[in-house]
Enzyme design. Structure first.
Site, PDB file in Angstrom:
ATOM      1  CD  GLU A   1      37.197  38.202  34.367  1.00 47.94           C
ATOM      2  OE1 GLU A   1      36.053  38.338  34.834  1.00 47.94           O
ATOM      3  OE2 GLU A   1      37.440  38.203  33.150  1.00 47.94           O
TER       4      GLU A   1
ATOM      5  CD  GLU B   1      33.225  34.488  30.170  1.00 51.30           C
ATOM      6  OE1 GLU B   1      32.723  33.503  29.592  1.00 51.30           O
ATOM      7  OE2 GLU B   1      33.133  34.689  31.400  1.00 51.30           O
TER       8      GLU B   1
END
Ligand code: IPT
Length: 954
Positions: free
Chosen positions: A493, A417
């Site tokens: 994820e 991220e």
């Protein structure tokens, strides 16, 4: 310190004084001294620290007045609050975003440790001082000499110190700042925990010691050949006795070997001898490649059955001892997990040794996340600012050099991220050049320009399916699109394991099995980061008075903070079983879903009796007949012998075959009895009612403390509520908007007839015209009270229902439960794979699942009957037709919903029973897709029955 900034801890460059990074070498025979233990400590509110304490004459300085601290450790988790507090944020920086500046209030811990060299410490040679991890910036002195400054919390740093050492009274001083420029690169979703949290060691470096060691051990699957080359500086000899290898460093040796895989973690002991040093190595031969759009190891497609693992211990934070690391891995292996993404930083180096030894595929991720810049439109994002690139490269190098020799590491990840940027491209280029043997991963740039696999987080099943068919929506750039479409796909994820859930695992697994491109994923995440806390049991964000925080979003793991498996882990274990045992006709179809292993290590049985199963290669299946049995038969695959990660007998996989004869002629039809009324009471068989309201008051001798009523509300789960950033669109948002937490029950009629009692109600929240027309029809035989509930939606229903059933209260003494149905753990419509049909017993207390933030939990699925008993063994038996969801707890739904931490739940004088015909699914909406359509509980006409009997006591 200058007040205008420009200080070393606000410097974006990688630091000063440290040696170039190298491989972690625990197998060296050179002397080493662990400097961990109780050190002297003083905390200052700002970066000035304790003034000149470290620059003045170290021998003259008296630290007797200082506090004590354990190293390794985080200071905020020591000192009982005197050393500040932990703070939790997910995406947001807990300080103003003005890179690289940090707040003036910059908690600074001065650490001081005086040590002697052991008597046998060699006189000759060099020595290095090694820090495995310090958050977030350290400045180091030894015997009054400054060694340097470093950032990069989860990365090692070494300093040459030989010339400074003395036999006795060495003074090591480390000033640690909580905030630094590096903090901008370390915005992972976790507690901010400053301190020297990993080991500090002094390593002797003899004359002629290896400066670095690099092991390349490939496997040519076509010929079964291992290809080994070890390099060191200076060179030396490498021997692998078991393989008869005696070679020089730099030489390539080819020998037949058994390959390393996560399923068969074959390691060979080796020794590198450079003259000055002998280094024991453990070598696993394997080759990672992407071929025909598929990620392969040793020529075969692999499937990640993975988890994201943060380093966490509820008492010591990211200081994780060796036993805890091993415990994590044993638990993973015992639950069929075969892969770990080290979210979002390189783990303690010993963890990777354990992964090599026990067999896990590892995506090793760099210590890098700048997620908080998303909040400000990615302006000034460090990964797209050339001034920061040296720091990013430094981080990539420290990871790759430290971990390059591990067989378990099959991919490098640039970080998490960070958006997009030139700095990431530079990291990718450096890693590719340094280590072409492993593919690159990074999720944050969907163009995949810098990487080798297409990775995503939390996509819906439908999108995964399209990707599996290589039919995903195209990228604008046709070249990049063609490149990405040819890549393997993983989910770095998915399945957000926050609170009750995740739901929908099985449907993902079927996609992985259907489409070769879909090579599995990594559940978010392994462990709840709840901190042990006297007030709350386990604390989460906000519990330390943080001004900005993200609450219990930090508790989203498959194991609770104390590492007890949650129902989510049990479900995951079942869904990812490497052997499928499925009923087929009167037998079972057994499918080997391993990627490499046969079934030789497993022994099969049917309810304890050995079952012969043919040897099956990966992907093969066979139909195995079973002899007929009375009830459901359970086939189990167990470890035939002790493995490194579980004892013989450990159940790896199971399946059940229901008997076709089951349930037939269960109920003999006794004649119905008519009701009788006296003194305002109506008696119907064993049932006693209030004649006016039709409320049930007792069954036989068992008082019903709260009469049965339709119940549609549940204490919202984290997945019902969804993420804080989108509450209104989630299930719980809709339910609350409609008022399902506050429905009113209007009594429309109580009718008594020959055959029983009918009570009619309309159940609806204030202010809307949607409602449910409910009829409760009571009949009885002499010994049994029966209830049929009919439900008819009335008006316009805008949303699903949380649950549909009745609730009633019985006295607190009814604390023991036995049931026949799904168990032993909780299950909901989309989390039911692990529910095994059988006879189970638990206490009411044991039926509760201790989610760190209390929420709906504990339902048992497909319950044919349940019995509650008191100490006298008297009790109540409740059969359901059809089978139902059974839940019992010592507090109401309202109390459960109001609780914020487990100690808020205080047992009352009632056991509340929920007998549910249906439940809404669980889904994964706390960060991801909601409930799949087939698991939504839509309001529609329904009818379901229960029968009640009192059980005599002793
Ligand atoms: C994603 C993060 O990568 C991970 O660190 C964690 O925060 C997870 O979500 C949620 O628990 S980012 C998310 C905003 C998609």
């Amino acid at each position: 310190m200058s007040v205008s900034g420009g200080t070393y801890y606000e410097d974006v460059s990688p630091g000063t004084g440290a040696l170039p990074p190298r491989a972690w070498s625990p197998g060296s025979d050179a002397a080493r001294l662990d400097l961990g233990g109780i050190w002297r400590f003083r905390l200052s509110p700002d970066a000035a620290g304790t003034g000149d304490a470290f620059t003045a004459d170290p021998d003259a300085f008296d630290d007797a007045g200082w506090n004590r601290i354990r190293v390794p450790g985080h200071w905020v988790l020591q000192g009982h609050g005197e050393y500040g507090s932990p703070a939790y944020t997910n995406v947001r920086y807990p300080f103003p975003v003005d890179p690289p500046r940090v707040p003036t209030e910059n908690p600074t811990g001065d650490h001081r440790h005086v040590f002697d060299l052991p008597d046998n410490w060699p006189d000759e040679g060099e020595a290095v001082l090694r820090f495995e991890g310090v958050e977030s910036c350290a400045r180091v002195w030894l015997n009054g000499q400054e060694l340097g400054v470093f950032q990069g919390s989860r990365l090692p740093h070494e300093f040459a110190v030989g010339a400074l050492l003395r036999p006795r009274g060495n003074v090591l001083a480390v000033r640690v700042h909580q905030w630094s420029a590096g903090s901008y690169l370390e915005d992972q979703d976790m507690w901010w925990l400053p301190g020297i949290f990993r080991e500090v060691t002094l390593l002797h470096r003899p004359e002629g010691a290896a400066r670095d060691v690099s092991v390349r051990a490939g496997y040519e699957h076509a010929t079964g050949t291992g290809v080994l080359r070890v390099d060191s500086e200076p060179g030396g000899r490498i021997s692998v006795p078991e393989l008869g290898i005696e070679a020089a460093t730099g030489e390539t040796v080819r020998v037949p070997v058994e390959p390393w895989t996560a399923e068969t973690p074959r390691l060979y002991d080796a020794v590198l001898d450079t003259g000055g040093e002998r280094v024991a190595l453990r070598i696993g031969f394997r080759t990672v490649a992407i071929e025909d759009g598929v990620l392969k190891v040793n020529g075969r497609r692999i499937l990640f059955r993975g988890v994201n693992r943060h380093e966490f211990h509820p008492e010591t934070g990211r200081t994780v001892d060796a036993d805890t690391m091993r415990r994590d891995l044993l638990l993973m292996k015992q639950h069929n997990i075969n892969a770990v993404r080290t979210s979002h930083y390189p783990p303690h180096p010993a963890f990777l040794d354990l992964c090599d030894e026990l067999g896990l595929w590892v995506i090793d991720e760099c210590d890098l996340e700048t997620h908080g810049f998303e909040e400000i439109g990615w302006r000034r994002n460090p990964v797209d600012d050339d001034r920061w690139t040296p720091a990013l490269l430094d981080r990539a190098q420290r990871m790759v050099e430290r971990d390059k020799n591990h067989a378990s590491v099959v991919m490098w990840s640039l970080g998490n991220e960070c958006g997009k940027g030139r700095g990431l491209t530079a990291m990718a280029a450096w890693i590719r050049e340094r280590d072409p043997s492993r593919p690159l991963h990074y999720e944050g740039d969907w163009s995949c320009a810098d990487v080798d696999v297409y990775s995503r987080m939390y996509p819906e099943h439908a999108e995964v399916e399209a990707i599996g068919q290589r039919k995903e929506a195209p990228l604008e750039d046709p070249a990049l699109d063609a490149r990405r479409r040819a890549m393997p796909f993983i989910m770095c994820e998915y399945a957000h394991a926050m609170g009750n859930g995740p739901g929908g695992l099985l449907e993902y697994q079927r996609l992985f099995e259907t489409y070769e491109r879909c090579q599995g994923g990594f559940v978010w995440e392994w462990i709840d980061h709840g901190l042990a806390d006297e007030r709350y049991g386990f604390a989460y964000g906000g519990d330390f008075g943080e001004e900005v925080h993200d609450g219990n979003f930090v508790c989203d793991g498959l194991v609770f903070p104390d590492r007890t498996p949650s129902p989510g882990l049990v479900e995951f274990k079942k869904v990812i079983e490497p052997v499928r045992i499925a009923p087929e006709g009167e037998g079972v179809r057994i499918t080997n879903l391993h990627d490499f292993a046969g079934l030789g290590q497993l022994a099969f049985d049917v309810d304890g009796e050995a079952l012969k199963v043919p040897e099956l290669a990966p992907g093969e299946s066979a139909l195995v007949p079973l002899t007929a049995g009375a009830e459901v038969r359970t086939v189990r695959a167990r470890l035939a012998a002790d493995a490194a990660w579980a004892a013989a007998g450990h159940v790896v996989a199971w399946g059940q075959v229901p008997s076709s004869a089951q349930d037939a002629g269960r109920r003999e039809d006794a004649p119905l009895v008519p009701p009788a009324t006296a003194d305002g009471r109506l008696t119907l068989g064993p049932g006693v009612f209030d004649a006016a309201s039709g409320a049930l008051l007792a069954v036989g001798g068992v008082p019903v403390t709260a009469p049965p009523r339709l119940d549609v509300w549940r204490a919202p789960t984290d997945n019902d509520e969804g993420p804080v950033w989108m509450p209104a669109t989630t299930a719980a948002g809709q339910w609350l908007q409609l008022g399902l937490d506050r429905v009113q029950h209007r009594l429309d009629g109580v009718e008594t007839g020959e055959s029983g009692l009918t009570v009619r109600t309309r159940v609806a929240p204030a202010a809307v015209d949607a409602g449910l027309l409910v009829a409760y029809r009571w009949t009885a035989t002499a010994g049994e009270l029966r209830l049929t509930v009919s439900v008819e939606p009335d008006g316009e229903w805008p949303c699903s229902l949380p649950r549909l059933g009745i609730r009633l209260g019985v006295p607190a003494a009814f604390g023991d439960v036995r049931w026949y149905g799904g168990g032993p753990g909780e299950a909901y419509p989309d989390t039911r794979a692990a529910a095994m049909t059988g006879r189970w017993s638990k206490t009411v207390d044991e039926l509760q699942t201790p989610y760190v933030r209390p929420q709906e939990n504990g339902a048992r699925i497909d319950v044919h009957w349940a019995e509650l008993r008191d100490a006298d063994r008297g009790g109540l038996r409740i059969e359901g037709s059809p089978p139902y969801y059974f839940t019992a707890r010592r507090w109401t739904t309202e109390q459960l919903a109001a609780a914020t931490h487990l100690p808020d739940l205080i047992p009352g004088d009632t056991v509340w029973l929920h007998l549910d015909h249906a439940q809404h699914g669980i889904g994964s909406r706390s960060c991801g897709p909601g409930v799949l359509p087939q698991y939504e509980l839509t309001p529609e006409p329904a009818e379901f029955s229960f029968s009640f009997r009192s059980l005599p006591g002793s």
